[in-house]
Design a protein around this motif. Sequence first.
Motif, PDB file in Angstrom:
ATOM      1  N   ALA A   1       5.397   9.107  46.314  1.00 42.05           N
ATOM      2  CA  ALA A   1       5.290  10.553  46.528  1.00 42.05           C
ATOM      3  C   ALA A   1       5.457  11.312  45.217  1.00 42.05           C
ATOM      4  CB  ALA A   1       6.334  11.012  47.545  1.00 42.05           C
ATOM      5  N   GLU A   2       6.433  10.930  44.412  1.00 44.65           N
ATOM      6  CA  GLU A   2       6.679  11.630  43.150  1.00 44.65           C
ATOM      7  C   GLU A   2       5.525  11.454  42.170  1.00 44.65           C
ATOM      8  OE1 GLU A   2       7.940  14.088  40.489  1.00 44.65           O
ATOM      9  OE2 GLU A   2       8.917  13.858  42.440  1.00 44.65           O
ATOM     10  N   LEU A   3       5.043  10.229  42.005  1.00 40.47           N
ATOM     11  CA  LEU A   3       3.953   9.999  41.058  1.00 40.47           C
ATOM     12  C   LEU A   3       2.652  10.641  41.528  1.00 40.47           C
ATOM     13  CD1 LEU A   3       4.625   6.333  39.876  1.00 40.47           C
ATOM     14  CD2 LEU A   3       5.415   8.493  38.880  1.00 40.47           C
ATOM     15  N   SER A   4       2.395  10.613  42.835  1.00 47.25           N
ATOM     16  CA  SER A   4       1.191  11.263  43.376  1.00 47.25           C
ATOM     17  C   SER A   4       1.274  12.773  43.208  1.00 47.25           C
ATOM     18  CB  SER A   4       1.014  10.907  44.852  1.00 47.25           C
ATOM     19  OG  SER A   4       0.801   9.527  45.012  1.00 47.25           O
ATOM     20  N   SER A   5       2.445  13.323  43.483  1.00 53.77           N
ATOM     21  CA  SER A   5       2.651  14.760  43.318  1.00 53.77           C
ATOM     22  C   SER A   5       2.458  15.171  41.856  1.00 53.77           C
ATOM     23  CB  SER A   5       4.055  15.128  43.794  1.00 53.77           C
ATOM     24  OG  SER A   5       4.362  16.451  43.494  1.00 53.77           O
ATOM     25  N   ASN A   6       2.987  14.375  40.930  1.00 54.69           N
ATOM     26  CA  ASN A   6       2.796  14.672  39.509  1.00 54.69           C
ATOM     27  C   ASN A   6       1.325  14.613  39.114  1.00 54.69           C
ATOM     28  OD1 ASN A   6       5.486  15.089  39.081  1.00 54.69           O
ATOM     29  ND2 ASN A   6       5.843  13.175  38.003  1.00 54.69           N
ATOM     30  N   ALA A   7       0.586  13.657  39.672  1.00 56.68           N
ATOM     31  CA  ALA A   7      -0.846  13.556  39.367  1.00 56.68           C
ATOM     32  C   ALA A   7      -1.589  14.808  39.821  1.00 56.68           C
ATOM     33  CB  ALA A   7      -1.446  12.314  40.025  1.00 56.68           C
ATOM     34  N   VAL A   8      -1.176  15.360  40.956  1.00 62.00           N
ATOM     35  CA  VAL A   8      -1.805  16.574  41.472  1.00 62.00           C
ATOM     36  C   VAL A   8      -1.384  17.790  40.659  1.00 62.00           C
ATOM     37  CG1 VAL A   8      -1.886  18.133  43.458  1.00 62.00           C
ATOM     38  CG2 VAL A   8      -2.122  15.658  43.791  1.00 62.00           C
ATOM     39  N   ARG A   9      -0.101  17.902  40.356  1.00 64.16           N
ATOM     40  CA  ARG A   9       0.419  19.074  39.628  1.00 64.16           C
ATOM     41  C   ARG A   9       0.053  19.088  38.151  1.00 64.16           C
ATOM     42  NH1 ARG A   9       5.644  18.533  42.168  1.00 64.16           N
ATOM     43  NH2 ARG A   9       5.456  19.820  44.000  1.00 64.16           N
ATOM     44  N   HIS A  10       0.222  17.953  37.499  1.00 68.44           N
ATOM     45  CA  HIS A  10       0.092  17.927  36.045  1.00 68.44           C
ATOM     46  C   HIS A  10      -1.154  17.205  35.542  1.00 68.44           C
ATOM     47  CE1 HIS A  10       4.117  19.471  36.072  1.00 68.44           C
ATOM     48  NE2 HIS A  10       4.540  18.419  36.741  1.00 68.44           N
ATOM     49  N   GLY A  11      -1.817  16.437  36.408  1.00 69.71           N
ATOM     50  CA  GLY A  11      -2.983  15.673  35.991  1.00 69.71           C
ATOM     51  C   GLY A  11      -4.267  16.127  36.638  1.00 69.71           C
ATOM     52  N   HIS A  12      -4.208  17.234  37.362  1.00 70.19           N
ATOM     53  CA  HIS A  12      -5.369  17.724  38.110  1.00 70.19           C
ATOM     54  C   HIS A  12      -6.482  18.220  37.191  1.00 70.19           C
ATOM     55  CE1 HIS A  12      -7.707  19.725  41.204  1.00 70.19           C
ATOM     56  NE2 HIS A  12      -7.717  20.792  40.433  1.00 70.19           N
ATOM     57  N   VAL A  13      -7.676  17.747  37.468  1.00 65.37           N
ATOM     58  CA  VAL A  13      -8.901  18.267  36.871  1.00 65.37           C
ATOM     59  C   VAL A  13      -9.834  18.543  38.041  1.00 65.37           C
ATOM     60  CG1 VAL A  13     -10.904  17.758  35.418  1.00 65.37           C
ATOM     61  CG2 VAL A  13      -8.628  16.972  34.727  1.00 65.37           C
ATOM     62  N   SER A  14     -10.330  19.750  38.128  1.00 73.08           N
ATOM     63  CA  SER A  14     -11.165  20.138  39.258  1.00 73.08           C
ATOM     64  C   SER A  14     -12.319  19.155  39.471  1.00 73.08           C
ATOM     65  CB  SER A  14     -11.719  21.545  39.010  1.00 73.08           C
ATOM     66  OG  SER A  14     -12.405  21.987  40.150  1.00 73.08           O
ATOM     67  N   GLY A  15     -12.483  18.716  40.703  1.00 73.22           N
ATOM     68  CA  GLY A  15     -13.564  17.800  41.055  1.00 73.22           C
ATOM     69  C   GLY A  15     -13.280  16.339  40.777  1.00 73.22           C
ATOM     70  N   ARG A  16     -12.101  16.018  40.266  1.00 74.37           N
ATOM     71  CA  ARG A  16     -11.760  14.616  39.971  1.00 74.37           C
ATOM     72  C   ARG A  16     -10.576  14.182  40.832  1.00 74.37           C
ATOM     73  NH1 ARG A  16     -12.072  14.311  33.413  1.00 74.37           N
ATOM     74  NH2 ARG A  16     -14.242  14.944  33.217  1.00 74.37           N
ATOM     75  N   ASP A  17     -10.582  12.929  41.201  1.00 77.39           N
ATOM     76  CA  ASP A  17      -9.557  12.356  42.060  1.00 77.39           C
ATOM     77  C   ASP A  17      -8.466  11.681  41.242  1.00 77.39           C
ATOM     78  OD1 ASP A  17     -11.208  13.058  44.194  1.00 77.39           O
ATOM     79  OD2 ASP A  17     -12.134  11.082  44.299  1.00 77.39           O
ATOM     80  N   PHE A  18      -7.378  11.312  41.925  1.00 77.47           N
ATOM     81  CA  PHE A  18      -6.397  10.427  41.316  1.00 77.47           C
ATOM     82  C   PHE A  18      -6.444   9.106  42.072  1.00 77.47           C
ATOM     83  CE2 PHE A  18      -3.739  12.250  44.657  1.00 77.47           C
ATOM     84  CZ  PHE A  18      -2.928  11.197  45.057  1.00 77.47           C
ATOM     85  N   ARG A  19      -5.968   8.050  41.447  1.00 76.97           N
ATOM     86  CA  ARG A  19      -6.024   6.718  42.041  1.00 76.97           C
ATOM     87  C   ARG A  19      -4.607   6.171  42.216  1.00 76.97           C
ATOM     88  NH1 ARG A  19      -9.356   3.711  38.426  1.00 76.97           N
ATOM     89  NH2 ARG A  19      -7.511   3.398  37.180  1.00 76.97           N
ATOM     90  N   LEU A  20      -4.370   5.622  43.397  1.00 79.30           N
ATOM     91  CA  LEU A  20      -3.110   4.936  43.694  1.00 79.30           C
ATOM     92  C   LEU A  20      -3.394   3.449  43.792  1.00 79.30           C
ATOM     93  CD1 LEU A  20      -0.111   4.761  44.695  1.00 79.30           C
ATOM     94  CD2 LEU A  20      -1.038   5.051  47.008  1.00 79.30           C
ATOM     95  N   ARG A  21      -2.561   2.661  43.135  1.00 75.31           N
ATOM     96  CA  ARG A  21      -2.674   1.212  43.237  1.00 75.31           C
ATOM     97  C   ARG A  21      -1.287   0.647  43.508  1.00 75.31           C
ATOM     98  NH1 ARG A  21      -4.507  -3.392  38.853  1.00 75.31           N
ATOM     99  NH2 ARG A  21      -4.694  -5.039  40.400  1.00 75.31           N
ATOM    100  N   LEU A  22      -1.212  -0.209  44.521  1.00 74.11           N
ATOM    101  CA  LEU A  22       0.008  -0.937  44.843  1.00 74.11           C
ATOM    102  C   LEU A  22      -0.290  -2.415  44.693  1.00 74.11           C
ATOM    103  CD1 LEU A  22       0.934   0.816  48.222  1.00 74.11           C
ATOM    104  CD2 LEU A  22       1.819   1.364  45.959  1.00 74.11           C
ATOM    105  N   THR A  23       0.564  -3.127  43.994  1.00 71.71           N
ATOM    106  CA  THR A  23       0.416  -4.570  43.907  1.00 71.71           C
ATOM    107  C   THR A  23       1.769  -5.192  44.212  1.00 71.71           C
ATOM    108  OG1 THR A  23       0.754  -4.491  41.509  1.00 71.71           O
ATOM    109  CG2 THR A  23      -1.511  -4.618  42.279  1.00 71.71           C
TER     110      THR A  23
END
Length: 157
Positions: free
Chosen positions: A67-89
Motif C-alpha cells: 500500500a505504501e509503495l503503491s501510494s508513493n508511485a501514485v503521489r510522487h511517480g505519477h505521469v499522466s497516461g502512464r501506469d505503475f507496475r507491481l511485482r511480487l516474488t
Amino acid sequence: MTDKPPLLPVRPTRASHTRFPWHDFTMRFSSTPRGARLARGLAGERLDAWGIPYGSDAHDALLLVVAELSSNAVRHGHVSGRDFRLRLTAEGTAIRIEVTDTRGDRLSTCAILASPDQEGGRGLLLVAALAGRWGWYPRADGPGKTVWAVLDVSPHA
C-alpha cells in the motif's frame, strides 16, 4: 491436433506459509488512487493464494508495504497516461515487493525521509521498519524508478 491449456496450480494449504515454492506476480495499474487500492487488493488475494493467510501478521505487514509503495508511485511517480507496475516474488520464506513508476525526474524522492515537523512522509520509515532490506534503482526499460522491499515471512522472523 490442438494443444490443451496448462492446468492451473492447486491452491496451497494453509500450512505451506512457512515455506513455499517460487512464485511471481506482475501487473500494471493506473497511476490513480483507485489503481493503488486495486494493487493492494490483488496483492492480498495473491499472498493468500500463496499460503500467507489473510489476518496473519505477515500478510498485514506485506500489504502495508504494498500500500505504501503503491501510494508513493501514485503521489510522487505519477505521469499522466502512464501506469505503475507491481511485482511480487516469493522464494523460500522471503517475499520481494517491487513498485515501478515512470517519473524519471524524481529519482531521489524515495530516498528522502520526513523531518519531525512534517505532517506526512513517514511511509518509507514504516517500510524500513517492516522490511529486512529495501531500496530503489533507476528503471532499466525507460524513465522512472523501482522501489523494492524484502520481507521474511518465516515463522521465526
